[in-house]
Design a protein around this motif. Structure first.
Motif, PDB file in Angstrom:
ATOM      1  N   HIS A   8       2.046  22.654  -5.014  1.00 27.07           N
ATOM      2  CA  HIS A   8       0.851  23.425  -5.341  1.00 27.07           C
ATOM      3  C   HIS A   8       0.917  23.900  -6.786  1.00 27.07           C
ATOM      4  N   HIS A  23      -2.548  19.083  -0.667  1.00 25.27           N
ATOM      5  CA  HIS A  23      -3.291  18.531   0.473  1.00 25.27           C
ATOM      6  C   HIS A  23      -4.768  18.909   0.429  1.00 25.27           C
ATOM      7  N   LYS A  24      -5.301  19.052  -0.802  1.00 22.48           N
ATOM      8  CA  LYS A  24      -6.748  19.159  -1.051  1.00 22.48           C
ATOM      9  C   LYS A  24      -7.366  20.414  -0.433  1.00 22.48           C
ATOM     10  N   ALA A  65      -4.310  17.235   9.860  1.00 22.46           N
ATOM     11  CA  ALA A  65      -4.150  17.739   8.495  1.00 22.46           C
ATOM     12  C   ALA A  65      -4.233  19.265   8.467  1.00 22.46           C
ATOM     13  N   LEU A  69      -1.171  22.081   7.362  1.00 22.46           N
ATOM     14  CA  LEU A  69      -1.331  23.222   6.465  1.00 22.46           C
ATOM     15  C   LEU A  69      -0.917  24.519   7.159  1.00 22.46           C
ATOM     16  N   THR A 212      -4.695  15.541  -7.259  1.00 23.18           N
ATOM     17  CA  THR A 212      -3.740  15.467  -6.158  1.00 23.18           C
ATOM     18  C   THR A 212      -3.369  14.008  -5.929  1.00 23.18           C
ATOM     19  N   ASP A 214      -0.453  11.909  -3.344  1.00 21.30           N
ATOM     20  CA  ASP A 214       0.603  12.004  -2.346  1.00 21.30           C
ATOM     21  C   ASP A 214       0.832  13.481  -2.012  1.00 21.30           C
ATOM     22  N   ALA A 215       2.051  13.977  -2.235  1.00 18.95           N
ATOM     23  CA  ALA A 215       2.338  15.368  -1.889  1.00 18.95           C
ATOM     24  C   ALA A 215       2.447  16.239  -3.128  1.00 18.95           C
TER      25      ALA A 215
END
Length: 224
Positions: A8, A23-24, A65, A69, A212, A214-215
């Motif tokens: 992040h 993760h958007k 998803a 989170l 963003t 991947d991770a």
């Protein structure tokens, strides 16, 4: 102000600290709140109802998803920035059953949806989901939660609707990556939902782009 990390980036918006997640999604740690734009439940079902051969399982992908989170961040509330449902096809029994099963796993989680343009056509989600439905702008402290980025609002706007992606150019084609677009008065979040597509954006003067992949999430240089 921003601090880049692998999973992040930390940014300050209107004096509030928010995290832009790989993760958007956005995360407001002071409020233990996840912020998610354009999840579009039922979009694939709507396309299949029109006879288009599109993938199945997008509702499950979206719910998994969300679970990922919730497992990673302390969360008491999720605010969805509009287009929670894509169309009336999202009220199909199988879709509603999957969402109710997910809700049963998170009974204490507060859910708030800021109505978007697709929600207006789809109608509100099933009452059994226990979702608070609000119109834009939805004000929390110094932040205004909206669907449309240009909504007149008293605070700093967090919005969706655009599904922003950024084209990273390379000698052989480059990449189109989901991105956050941050300006002086508003931030536009990437679409969270599976099978939602994207709209290429170019930052205006004073805007910052965080892509963003991947991770990871990372800030682009101003002249990229």
């Amino acid at each position: 102000m921003s601090e880049s990390r692998h999973a992040h980036c930390v940014v300050e918006l209107a004096g509030e600290i928010l995290w832009l997640l790989a993760h958007k999604a956005g995360y407001w740690p002071a409020r233990k709140m996840l912020v998610i734009a354009d999840i579009h439940f039922g979009k694939a079902a709507a396309f299949r109802a029109l006879g288009m051969p599109v993938p199945r399982g997008t509702t499950t992908q979206n719910l998994l998803a969300l679970d990922a989170l919730l497992a990673s961040y302390a969360c008491e509330e999720i605010v969805f920035l509009g287009d929670f449902l894509h169309a009336r096809a999202a009220h199909a029994p199988a879709t509603v059953a999957a969402m109710l099963a997910w809700r049963a796993r998170h009974p204490g989680l507060r859910l708030t949806v800021v109505r978007g343009n697709h929600d207006a056509h789809a109608g509100d989600p099933a009452a059994a989901l226990g979702i608070r439905m609000v119109d834009e702008p939805h004000q929390v402290g110094k932040l205004s939660f909206c669907h449309h980025p240009d909504t007149a609002a008293p605070g700093y706007v967090l919005a969706g609707h655009v599904h922003p992606v950024f084209h990273l150019r390379a000698e052989r084609g480059g990449l189109r990556l989901p991105c956050f677009l941050l300006g002086q008065q508003r931030a536009i979040l990437p679409s969270f939902g599976a099978f939602t597509g994207g709209h290429a954006v170019r930052p205006a003067a004073g805007e910052r782009v965080y892509v963003t992949a991947d991770a990871a999430v990372f800030a682009l240089p101003a002249n990229c």
